[in-house]
Design a protein around this motif. Structure first.
Motif, PDB file in Angstrom:
ATOM      1  N   LYS A 124       0.836  -1.203   0.000  1.00 18.40           N
ATOM      2  CA  LYS A 124       0.000   0.000   0.000  1.00 18.40           C
ATOM      3  C   LYS A 124       0.871   1.254   0.000  1.00 18.40           C
ATOM      4  O   LYS A 124       0.636   2.207  -0.746  1.00 18.40           O
ATOM      5  N   ASP A 125       1.920   1.244   0.828  1.00 16.08           N
ATOM      6  CA  ASP A 125       2.822   2.394   0.909  1.00 16.08           C
ATOM      7  C   ASP A 125       3.599   2.577  -0.398  1.00 16.08           C
ATOM      8  O   ASP A 125       3.728   3.701  -0.903  1.00 16.08           O
TER       9      ASP A 125
ATOM     10  N   GLN B 245       1.430   3.902  -3.190  1.00 16.71           N
ATOM     11  CA  GLN B 245       1.140   5.321  -2.971  1.00 16.71           C
ATOM     12  C   GLN B 245       2.333   6.183  -3.361  1.00 16.71           C
ATOM     13  O   GLN B 245       2.189   7.200  -4.054  1.00 16.71           O
ATOM     14  N   ARG B 246       3.515   5.785  -2.950  1.00 19.85           N
ATOM     15  CA  ARG B 246       4.713   6.570  -3.259  1.00 19.85           C
ATOM     16  C   ARG B 246       5.007   6.561  -4.762  1.00 19.85           C
ATOM     17  O   ARG B 246       5.427   7.569  -5.325  1.00 19.85           O
TER      18      ARG B 246
ATOM     19  N   SER C 285       2.844   6.277  -7.226  1.00 14.67           N
ATOM     20  CA  SER C 285       1.855   7.069  -7.970  1.00 14.67           C
ATOM     21  C   SER C 285       2.157   8.552  -7.923  1.00 14.67           C
ATOM     22  O   SER C 285       1.659   9.320  -8.752  1.00 14.67           O
ATOM     23  N   ASN C 286       2.992   8.976  -6.974  1.00  9.11           N
ATOM     24  CA  ASN C 286       3.346  10.392  -6.857  1.00  9.11           C
ATOM     25  C   ASN C 286       4.564  10.764  -7.692  1.00  9.11           C
ATOM     26  O   ASN C 286       4.896  11.949  -7.802  1.00  9.11           O
TER      27      ASN C 286
ATOM     28  N   GLN D  62      -4.699   1.959  -6.150  1.00  8.17           N
ATOM     29  CA  GLN D  62      -4.528   2.202  -4.729  1.00  8.17           C
ATOM     30  C   GLN D  62      -5.244   1.108  -3.946  1.00  8.17           C
ATOM     31  O   GLN D  62      -6.371   0.738  -4.267  1.00  8.17           O
TER      32      GLN D  62
END
Length: 399
Positions: free
Chosen positions: A244-245, A248-249, A251-252, A264
């Protein structure tokens, strides 16, 4: 200059593409070369040519070559001909030896190579043991059920092996991120893209492995006591948190935004103790846009010029880039006539110019031959096939 399918799959062209894909430059592997490698395996129905080239490369002494080999080999295992796995098994021990050798280095590409090689070996072992799983891991729910052969013991073991598989993927994912200075815009530098590029394959693998572990755990909880599966739940929770982390990282990062849409994961993990929670599970889907710029065309900034760009600035930059170099008009990933909007590199431009010059000179030569033939009166009985005309200090040979 467009390449035909026949040309792209000749052994000579294939060999050149492998060497171009796996080189010592700290830049991401060019997609056009990787695509040719994939096409080559389907053409020859295996990976013999690939390994014949790779075996001549000093992978044990050059970490950059080894890193790019891992990336290309990962692509072939995912999207190449199914026989790629069979042809590669004989090199499994060599990959393990290289992994241990590079593992002696605590940082840089050496450490990355060690972890990547371990992932590739784990991948080969998993798919050899579970041949129902294709290289790209895409399976229907029915096919997943068939993989366990309706035996709870098989499902239990399959889940353990899938945890091991996903753990290796996450380890590489995390190590690449740890090797980068994430406080700077590393994803728009050539060095940053070289390390991030293989994570596209990792993200694709992880999305499927996560989805299947969720479904298998629900199946196991319907057959076995909850206490028996406590270890499975603990391991799943650890991997869920990491994935999950990392999603998220990722996708940025600007690098991935033009290449892949990263899913996500839900805010909370599934509750395996409640059977109805399976209906709430949404399979994560990774989307690769049909019209996407290849990594070859990603905007690159030198390290000294790094700066963060907000969304409006980046959109303006992207539009300018497409205006200059064009965008892909085809969703065909093997369209070599239009390299997904990528401007031809200098070598391709030089080759095309030389072809044009050769064509022009050939036309001029044909005209001069015709003119000379018209002016020559040959003696009776002189052979018509070859004639030589001497004019000043030049000799023209006419056919």
């Amino acid at each position: 200059m467009g390449w035909s399918y026949e040309m792209c799959t000749t052994p000579e062209f294939y060999t050149v593409s492998v060497n171009k894909a796996i080189n010592t430059q700290e830049v991401a592997v060019k997609e056009k070369h990787a695509r040719t490698c994939i096409l080559g395996t389907h053409h020859e129905k295996g990976a013999q040519t690939f390994w014949s080239v790779v075996n001549r490369l000093p992978l044990s002494s050059n970490a950059m070559l080894c890193w790019k080999f891992c990336h290309v080999f990962h692509k072939l295992l995912r999207d190449g001909h199914p026989n790629v796995l069979k042809d590669s098994l004989r090199y499994k021990n060599e990959l393990s030896d290289m992994s241990r050798m590079w593992g002696h280095l605590s940082e840089g590409y050496g450490q990355l190579c060690s972890i990547y090689l371990k992932l590739l070996r784990t991948r080969m072992e998993y798919h050899t043991k579970n041949p129902r799983f294709p290289g790209n891991l895409q399976m229907s729910d029915r096919q997943l059920d068939e993989a366990g052969e309706s035996d709870v013991n098989n499902f239990f073991q399959l889940t353990v092996e899938m945890f091991d598989y996903l753990e290796c993927e996450l380890n590489l994912f995390q190590t690449v991120f740890n090797s980068l200075d994430m406080s700077r815009s590393v994803s728009v530098t050539t060095a940053g893209q070289c390390r991030l590029a293989p994570l596209v394959q990792v993200i694709l693998d992880c999305s499927h492995l996560y989805d299947y572990t969720v479904k298998l755990l629900f199946k196991l909880h319907s057959c076995l006591p909850a206490d028996t599966l406590q270890g499975h739940r603990d391991r799943f929770m650890e991997q869920f948190t990491k994935l999950k982390d990392l999603f998220q990282r990722s996708s940025n990062l600007q690098y991935f935004k033009r290449l892949i849409q990263i899913p996500q994961l839900p805010e909370n993990p599934p509750n395996f103790l409640r059977a109805s929670a399976l209906s709430e599970h949404i399979s994560p889907v990774v989307v690769i846009p049909a019209e996407v710029s290849s990594p070859d065309s990603e905007p690159v900034l030198e390290k000294d010029d790094l700066m963060d760009m907000d969304a409006s600035q980046q959109n303006l930059f992207d539009n300018k880039f497409d205006d200059i170099f064009g965008s892909s008009s085809s969703s065909d990933p093997f369209n070599f006539n239009n390299q997904n909007g990528v401007n031809k590199d200098e070598k391709d431009q030089l080759i095309e110019r030389l072809y044009r010059e050769i064509s022009g000179l050939t036309g001029q030569l044909d005209s001069m031959k015709a003119e000379v033939r018209a002016r020559i009166r040959l003696p009776l009985g002189f052979p018509d096939t070859w004639h030589t005309l001497v004019s000043h200090d030049m000799i023209w040979t006419l056919s």
